[in-house]
Every structure is written in C-alpha cells, then in structure tokens.
Design an enzyme around this catalytic site. Structure first.
Site, PDB file in Angstrom:
ATOM      1  N   ASP A  63      65.147  10.927  39.478  1.00  0.00           N
ATOM      2  CA  ASP A  63      63.864  12.029  39.034  1.00  0.00           C
ATOM      3  C   ASP A  63      63.791  11.174  37.637  1.00  0.00           C
ATOM      4  O   ASP A  63      64.511  11.254  36.755  1.00  0.00           O
ATOM      5  CB  ASP A  63      64.471  13.574  38.920  1.00  0.00           C
ATOM      6  N   ARG A  74      62.496  28.336  38.869  1.00  0.00           N
ATOM      7  CA  ARG A  74      62.963  28.167  40.334  1.00  0.00           C
ATOM      8  C   ARG A  74      63.865  27.126  40.144  1.00  0.00           C
ATOM      9  O   ARG A  74      64.641  26.779  41.243  1.00  0.00           O
ATOM     10  CB  ARG A  74      61.610  27.680  40.916  1.00  0.00           C
ATOM     11  N   ASN A 132      54.576  14.246  44.915  1.00  0.00           N
ATOM     12  CA  ASN A 132      53.204  13.456  45.214  1.00  0.00           C
ATOM     13  C   ASN A 132      53.311  12.639  46.466  1.00  0.00           C
ATOM     14  O   ASN A 132      54.541  12.183  46.772  1.00  0.00           O
ATOM     15  CB  ASN A 132      52.883  12.806  43.951  1.00  0.00           C
ATOM     16  N   CYS A 177      53.696   9.265  61.272  1.00  0.00           N
ATOM     17  CA  CYS A 177      53.291   9.963  62.446  1.00  0.00           C
ATOM     18  C   CYS A 177      52.812  11.113  62.184  1.00  0.00           C
ATOM     19  O   CYS A 177      51.860  11.661  62.557  1.00  0.00           O
ATOM     20  CB  CYS A 177      54.337   9.836  63.594  1.00  0.00           C
ATOM     21  N   CYS A 190      52.856  22.240  42.317  1.00  0.00           N
ATOM     22  CA  CYS A 190      53.293  23.725  41.886  1.00  0.00           C
ATOM     23  C   CYS A 190      52.755  24.037  40.548  1.00  0.00           C
ATOM     24  O   CYS A 190      52.225  24.977  40.417  1.00  0.00           O
ATOM     25  CB  CYS A 190      54.909  23.683  41.707  1.00  0.00           C
TER      26      CYS A 190
HETATM   27 ZN   LIG Z   1      55.249   6.702  63.077  1.00  0.00          ZN
END
Ligand SMILES: [Zn+2]
Length: 259
Positions: A63, A74, A132, A177, A190
């Site tokens: 991060d 949170r 993102n 997919c 958020c």
């Molecule tokens: Zn795939």
C-alpha cells in the site's frame, strides 16, 4: 527435517487445530504459506487481522497510501495517532502485535503493470482489496501468469463481493473473464460513494477466509463462485462465474501468456 509447531503455537492455534478440516496439517500449511495483500484499507485491514491471527508464516502488505482520519471508521488496524503515517508500515506493526510468529513485510509502493510480477513473486495466495480497476487488472494478470490463487474483494456503500480466481485451470474463470478489459470501467471509490464500516469488516473477513481455504483447503472449492452481499437487505447470494472461451487472458491456457 520435519517442520513442527512449537508448544506456544499449538496453544495459540488450538481452536483451529481441533477442527478436523484444518488440524495440525492445515495449521502447518498456513505457517509455511505466504499471503500478499494489496491495499491496507477497508478490505485489507480486517483481512490482515485474521490472516495474522490464523498464523500465515509470511504476510506482505502492499500500500502506498497514508492513514487518513476518514479511514478510521472502517480500517480497524489503525488508530488516530497514526494519521499521516504509511498504512503498510502501521499495518505490519499491528500484525506483529497480534501474532509475533508472523513475518510481516511492508511494501510502500503503488502496485502496477510494471512491478506487479516482482512484488507478488513467491506468494501462495493474493488478496486484492485495492480501490481502482487498473491496479486490479495488474494484480490479476500477475497472479494468472504466476498461477497464484487470487482472492478479489470489493465494497461500496452497503454492498460487497468476493470471488477466488484460478484462471490457469481449464474450467475456472480468470478475473478478466469476469470484468472484461475496458480500463474505463473504473468504479467509484469509497471516498466518492461512502461505505458503512462493518460492510468492509464482513467482506474483508470473507477474503481472509478464502485465503486460508486457498492454502489449507477445507469444504468446497469456491474458485469461480462469486459471493454477492447486500447488507441493506441482509442478503447473501452466490453465482457461478463461467470461463469466457473468448477471454484473451486465459482462453487457450496461461502458457501462451507466459511464453
Ligand atoms: Zn479469462
């Protein structure tokens, strides 16, 4: 030399070890495993607590952001006196307090297409709780190429989802997919939409559960199942995600990408 658990570890993990689905073998698998978590945010924060508690041997926290006052409702790993400090470093300090048996490492870098393969190398499972879409694609591509199970989780307002991807398998979808390839798809964050704190707790905890399942398998194989959580209605439901036969990332096998 056989790897064993110390008496201190056996005491600490007793409620895991007593589960027939985990047992001493599963606990050893956890200790020998490396989980990388992208984003020490609303998903990552509760997930990391349970990953450390569960006794993953190695945890990498990636991060590049800093603790903000607006995170504290949170992101329960952090406290008010850490506002302004690097989230990954604060998270690692918290994980060592939770479980000194865990080797945790902070990576204060933004993960992207250029560094994802390097940053995730050696991980046995990855949790993506980033906010993102381009980051998610970079992480998903690196996981697919390196055949690392990817636990992907997201939240917004009162809703969330979690799914596990092992797209290199002939009958399992990859992340692309599921979402397609349009970088303009990026959703709202958020900060823009808001989120109820415990919603992140539910989905972050589910992500930790799936990461544990990925290295110390129990119950059903959940790869390719999408869990949708609607906490306005208190509704949980699952969908099977099909493998896209036209997917440019995983159709024809990951070997074409790795070449
Ligand atoms: Zn795939």
């Amino acid at each position: 030399m056989a790897v064993t658990l110390s008496s201190d570890e056996i005491a600490r993990y007793a409620r895991h070890i007593i589960l027939p689905e985990i047992g001493g073998f599963g606990q050893l698998r956890l200790r020998q495993s490396h989980v990388a978590v992208i984003g020490a945010g609303g998903i990552g924060s509760p997930a990391l607590q349970y990953l450390a508690g569960a006794g993953f041997g190695h945890i990498t926290v990636i991060d590049d952001d800093h603790v903000d006052a607006s995170n504290l409702h949170r992101q329960t790993l952090f406290s008010g006196d850490e506002v302004g400090a690097a989230k990954a470093e604060c998270a690692v300090a918290a994980l060592h307090r939770i479980n000194p048996h865990v080797a945790a490492r902070a990576v204060v870098e933004r993960i992207d297409m250029d560094n994802a393969a390097r940053l995730l190398e050696g991980a046995d499972v990855v949790i993506d709780g980033s906010d993102n879409f381009l980051t998610r694609l970079a992480v998903a591509d690196a996981c697919l190429a390196q055949r690392i199970p990817l636990v992907s989780s997201a939240v917004s307002r009162f809703e969330g989802q979690v799914a596990v991807f092992r797209g290199w398998e002939s009958d399992k979808p990859c992340y692309r997919c599921f979402v397609g390839n349009d970088p303009a798809r990026d959703g709202l964050t958020c900060a823009e939409e808001g989120v109820l704190g415990p919603v992140t707790g539910v989905l972050g905890s589910m992500a930790a559960l799936e990461a544990i399942r990925a290295v110390a398998p129990f119950g059903d194989d959940t790869a390719g199942t999408l869990l949708l959580v609607d906490l306005l209605a208190l509704r949980f439901r699952t969908l099977r995600l099909p493998k896209d036969p036209g997917c440019p990332s995983c159709s024809g096998g990951a070997s074409s990408r790795a070449a």
